[in-house]
Design a protein around this motif. Structure first.
Motif, mmCIF file in Angstrom:
data_model
loop_
_atom_site.group_PDB
_atom_site.id
_atom_site.type_symbol
_atom_site.label_atom_id
_atom_site.label_comp_id
_atom_site.label_asym_id
_atom_site.label_seq_id
_atom_site.Cartn_x
_atom_site.Cartn_y
_atom_site.Cartn_z
ATOM 1 N N GLY A 178 0.768 -1.168 -0.050
ATOM 2 C CA GLY A 178 0.163 0.142 -0.214
ATOM 3 C C GLY A 178 1.069 1.318 0.310
ATOM 4 N N ALA A 179 2.387 1.177 -0.069
ATOM 5 C CA ALA A 179 3.074 2.258 -0.064
ATOM 6 C C ALA A 179 2.882 3.412 -1.322
ATOM 7 N N VAL A 180 2.878 4.470 -1.100
ATOM 8 C CA VAL A 180 2.815 5.448 -2.161
ATOM 9 C C VAL A 180 4.009 6.005 -2.447
ATOM 10 N N ALA A 181 4.342 6.517 -3.772
ATOM 11 C CA ALA A 181 5.892 7.306 -3.861
ATOM 12 C C ALA A 181 5.605 8.629 -4.155
ATOM 13 N N PRO A 182 6.403 9.503 -3.449
ATOM 14 C CA PRO A 182 6.349 10.947 -3.731
ATOM 15 C C PRO A 182 7.053 11.392 -4.940
ATOM 16 N N ILE A 183 6.493 12.320 -5.617
ATOM 17 C CA ILE A 183 6.947 12.720 -6.825
ATOM 18 C C ILE A 183 8.551 12.778 -6.847
ATOM 19 N N SER A 184 9.135 13.305 -5.724
ATOM 20 C CA SER A 184 10.593 13.342 -5.620
ATOM 21 C C SER A 184 11.288 11.978 -5.981
ATOM 22 N N TYR A 185 10.768 11.001 -5.510
ATOM 23 C CA TYR A 185 11.082 9.573 -5.532
ATOM 24 C C TYR A 185 10.972 9.178 -7.188
ATOM 25 N N LEU A 186 9.963 9.554 -7.801
ATOM 26 C CA LEU A 186 9.715 9.174 -9.184
ATOM 27 C C LEU A 186 10.750 10.023 -9.939
ATOM 28 N N GLU A 187 11.104 11.375 -9.617
ATOM 29 C CA GLU A 187 11.907 11.997 -10.539
ATOM 30 C C GLU A 187 13.440 11.517 -10.309
ATOM 31 N N ASP A 188 13.882 11.173 -9.005
ATOM 32 C CA ASP A 188 15.163 10.665 -8.702
ATOM 33 C C ASP A 188 15.238 9.183 -9.523
ATOM 34 N N THR A 189 14.409 8.318 -9.354
ATOM 35 C CA THR A 189 14.511 6.903 -10.038
ATOM 36 C C THR A 189 14.449 7.173 -11.670
ATOM 37 N N TYR A 190 13.619 8.163 -12.259
ATOM 38 C CA TYR A 190 13.627 8.369 -13.518
ATOM 39 C C TYR A 190 14.996 8.758 -14.142
ATOM 40 N N ASN A 191 15.755 9.648 -13.285
ATOM 41 C CA ASN A 191 16.899 10.245 -13.615
ATOM 42 C C ASN A 191 18.058 9.318 -13.853
ATOM 43 N N ILE A 192 18.151 8.343 -12.434
ATOM 44 C CA ILE A 192 18.958 7.194 -12.625
ATOM 45 C C ILE A 192 18.831 6.564 -13.807
ATOM 46 N N CYS A 193 17.539 6.170 -14.119
ATOM 47 C CA CYS A 193 17.396 5.344 -15.311
ATOM 48 C C CYS A 193 17.836 5.800 -16.578
ATOM 49 N N ARG A 194 17.743 7.149 -16.619
ATOM 50 C CA ARG A 194 18.127 7.716 -17.916
ATOM 51 C C ARG A 194 19.600 7.640 -18.111
ATOM 52 N N GLU A 195 20.329 7.774 -16.951
ATOM 53 C CA GLU A 195 21.789 7.947 -16.981
ATOM 54 C C GLU A 195 22.344 6.648 -17.342
#
Ligand SMILES: Cc1ncc(COP(=O)(O)O)c(C=O)c1O
Length: 389
Positions: A178-195
């Motif tokens: 039931g955990a929810v992710a804040p937008i900052s988490y999505l940003e950080d994860t997205y940036n790592i995947c792009r890198e």
């Protein structure tokens, strides 16, 4: 037989089905908090649309899906997440999200290269691992921790691992916790995947079952290299219809479309017409949220009362609860089963689920209230027997 298939354990929910059948045979009243398949009826508008759509002659549906459905999905997505999707190139209707999740690695893992790892959290929905195995990829489960709000932290993983990774799966709101992710988490994860040139897949089938703030979509952060999976199963109570969609980076979506014709999983035309009505209406979703909210409150109060620790769920219809000290989740689940209460031991969702159990708020409100009284007695009996707190 395929070695990978042989090595897989039975799909965890299958063992619940067997246990329930035995209870039924014994004439026991069952309160089923196992599988996430709620009983609230599908909105009449959607059912009527389905019936009206059944033609005299039903022909093969296209893999690309109906234009009017893709447009309805793009409209919904814009209204909900303020992200524009091109219905021509960035959306594919699917036969539920499970098949789309399962098949994805078949197209996007190149088994002839070193970059074939797939990262996902544990505990998790089992299909990320199964799809990876069937595609010849290498699953890399990462244990999700209570103290990190069950967020899959790529920043804590070695660079060498990320370099060898083709796909990362995230799933917030999260099944089973039931955990929810804040937008900052999505940003950080997205940036790592792009890198690291990793495709980031976000399974978002629970974004509409929330109680406070509406959860975010990964596509709010960026589209390049990102794909999201949505479903009508939970949002609209349509598990039996098998209807969802995949959306995101047009290059990935177009490649997926090209190869999906091999799978034969195109959503039926009449289902797509019902799906269009479902994505175009929010009233029935609000009603569902209100019902799940009431059920959640019953169990939040109950677990507090009997002193069990859990993650307060802001979304999904699950509660992820720590088993009392000195008892395994299997033992706890088997004890409740004697009373007709079915729950899922945490290990069903991978090794990261050890020490927890999940309840899915699928019985009716009335059944939930009845189950609490029975559960209280069963819990007390086990605690006394075990001499626990
Ligand atoms: C996290 C998660 N993803 C995907 C699915 C699949 O849903 P469906 O195939 O019904 O869209 C489920 C179903 O329980 C789920 O829990």
């Amino acid at each position: 037989m395929n070695k990978k298939v042989r090595e897989l354990q039975t799909y965890p929910m299958d063992s619940l089905v067997k246990a329930k059948e035995e209870l039924k045979k014994a004439g026991k009243r069952i309160y089923d908090f196992g599988t996430g398949d709620p009983k609230e009826p599908t909105d009449p508008k959607i059912r009527e649309a389905l019936v009206k759509a059944i033609p005299e002659v039903s022909q093969y549906p296209t893999v690309k899906g109906r234009k009017d459905l893709r447009e309805a999905i793009a409209n919904w997505f814009f209204n909900r997440f303020h992200v524009l999707l091109d219905p021509e190139t960035e959306v594919i209707p699917t036969a539920g999200s499970k098949e789309a999740i399962f098949h994805f690695p078949l197209v996007f893992i190149d088994t002839d290269t070193e970059k074939k790892k797939v990262i996902f959290g544990t505990p998790a929905y089992p299909v990320y691992e199964r799809g990876t195995l069937f595609a010849g990829g290498e699953p890399y489960p990462v244990t999700l921790k209570f103290e990190e709000q069950f967020l899959l932290r790529l920043d804590k993983l070695p660079k060498s691992l990320l370099e060898e990774t083709a796909i990362v799966w995230i799933n917030y709101p999260h099944n089973p916790t039931g955990a929810v992710a804040p937008i900052s988490y999505l940003e950080d994860t997205y940036n790592i995947c792009r890198e690291y040139g990793i495709i980031l897949c976000s399974d978002e089938c629970y974004t509409e079952i929330y109680f406070e703030t509406p959860p975010h979509s990964l596509l709010e952060v960026g589209k390049k290299g990102a794909v999201v999976f949505h479903s009508l199963s939970k949002r609209s109570g349509m598990t039996g219809y098998r209807s969802g969609f995949v959306a995101g980076d047009s290059e990935i979506i177009q490649n997926y479309l090209k190869y999906r014709s091999s799978f034969g999983v195109a959503s039926q035309d009449f289902i797509q017409q019902a799906a269009k009505v479902a994505w175009s209406d929010e009233e029935h979703v609000k009603e569902r949220r209100a019902i799940f909210g009431q059920k959640r409150d019953i169990f939040v109060k109950f677990f507090k009362e009997i002193g069990l620790e859990f993650l307060y769920p802001e979304a999904t219809f699950y509660l992820w609860v720590k088993v009392p000290n000195g008892i395994s989740s299997k033992e706890y689940a088997l004890h409740l089963l004697k009373y007709g209460i079915v729950i899922s031991p945490g290990e069903f969702f991978g090794k990261g689920g050890k020490g927890f159990f999940r309840i899915a708020l699928v019985p009716t409100l009335k059944e939930c209230k009845e189950a609490v009284d029975i559960w209280k007695k069963a819990h007390k009996e086990l605690m006394e027997k075990k001499n626990c707190r």
